[in-house]
Design a protein around this motif. Sequence first.
Motif, PDB file in Angstrom:
ATOM      1  N   GLY A  11       0.797  -1.222   0.000  1.00 29.96           N
ATOM      2  CA  GLY A  11       0.000   0.000   0.000  1.00 29.96           C
ATOM      3  C   GLY A  11       0.826   1.266   0.000  1.00 29.96           C
ATOM      4  N   ALA A  38      -0.645   4.776   5.072  1.00 26.76           N
ATOM      5  CA  ALA A  38      -0.857   3.452   4.487  1.00 26.76           C
ATOM      6  C   ALA A  38      -0.074   2.388   5.240  1.00 26.76           C
ATOM      7  N   GLY A  96      -4.719   6.988   2.265  1.00 24.25           N
ATOM      8  CA  GLY A  96      -3.650   6.033   2.524  1.00 24.25           C
ATOM      9  C   GLY A  96      -4.037   5.006   3.579  1.00 24.25           C
TER      10      GLY A  96
END
Length: 468
Positions: free
Chosen positions: A141, A309, A363
Amino acid sequence: MRSRRVLLFTCCLAQLIVVLDSSILTVALPQISTDLAMTTTDLPWIVNAFAIPIAGLLLLSGKLSDRYGAKPVLLAGTLIFTVASLLGGLAPDAGALISARIGQGVGAALISPATLMLLSTSFSTGSARARAFGLWGAASGSGGAIGVLAGGILVEGTSWRWTLLVNVPLGAGLVVLLLFFVAGIQPSRSRGRLDFAGAIAGTTAVTALALAFASLESPLLDVGPAVWIALAVIAAGLFILIELKWVSYPLLPLRRLSGKSLWVLPGAMFLIGGAMTGTFYFLTLYFQLHQGLAPLETGLAFLPLSAAAFIAAAATHPLSKKLGVLRAATLAVILMTAALGTMSGAAHAGSTVIIIMVSVLFGAGMGVAISTIADLVTASFPSEMTGIASGVLTTAQQTGNTIGLAALVSLDTGTGTGSTSHGTPLAGAAFMTFAAALCILNYSKKRRRNPQQPSLKVITYDRSQDIV
């Protein structure tokens, strides 16, 4: 226990490098254009040359991991990726650079499913599995945003060539870890020959489909999108016939998997992949061209998104334990949708500060969504098909990257040179994530109606398998 930590670190690092390289060259495109005398119509192929081989080869890579073991496939992919990165960093012209990017894509196609298979087989149940997939999701991510930041630092401090050459020491380190510190996982040793006919047809179908959408931006070999779509349809039809009728040991056992809702979650990942890639691409254009930020400043603008993230994905385990994996995935994708909608409005208003602030929410949702969906997909496929499950998931994401970006570019009301706010494609990305949330909700409803489906191993937590 220590060997499991090393394996987890190796898989996360490998995945981080792959995702990072999908975006690290973005901020360097103006410098590459000047240095190698590339036109603006040629520049998209620096990105496409990396993404399209990944999308086309992932399914075969998953099958190779099932048959020969994930460690040898991961090692081969790392070697190919490292050598291609070296050649790309030394490329004397545009042709050599694009060829090197193709080599990177081939290596990356071998790496991603192998990392997922290693994690899925090494952490089969319990809280350790949730933590492992959380960290893998954190790497996946945050990799895109980290790539933009790293690209900005390298372009400002050295040269665009180091956005490729930096992979050489990283790849060498991965090879050392794999050779001396990571134990192999026993492959399934499935009987029969490899389904090369299915592999060729499937790879052709996915590659032609990706080329069709990529050609909307810049035609390849003067071949229009309609020709590539026709080729994709023909190859897909041939692939289905091969898998259902013509081989005893198919690459993708469609008959065995028919009638199950296993394809809904990869569909959600397809949409999320397109939204993620489009968001990174258009925010980069917005920061650099519309707001006039330097490459390093653009990278720093992505830092809050990247940190959110990583932190959110690493915290997926307690969140999933409290809410349930499906509910956590749904809420994460809804959060992405809300953040993208807000960023779209802020882009139209020219508010960079609001975009950076809201990107934290995007995120966070992205990190949790990737971790939970990866866990759900690999757990819901039959255990002997872990490699195929990994290939299906990563194929969906990478195909979504290419097709989603092309679709969002077509929505952009400007010329692609920064003359507009690029708020419209961000709204399109919000629509993609909203559709992904609907996919997850649909999957959840089908599971409630059909409890006879394979149980999701991730839902059962077993302290005996804790990593630490």
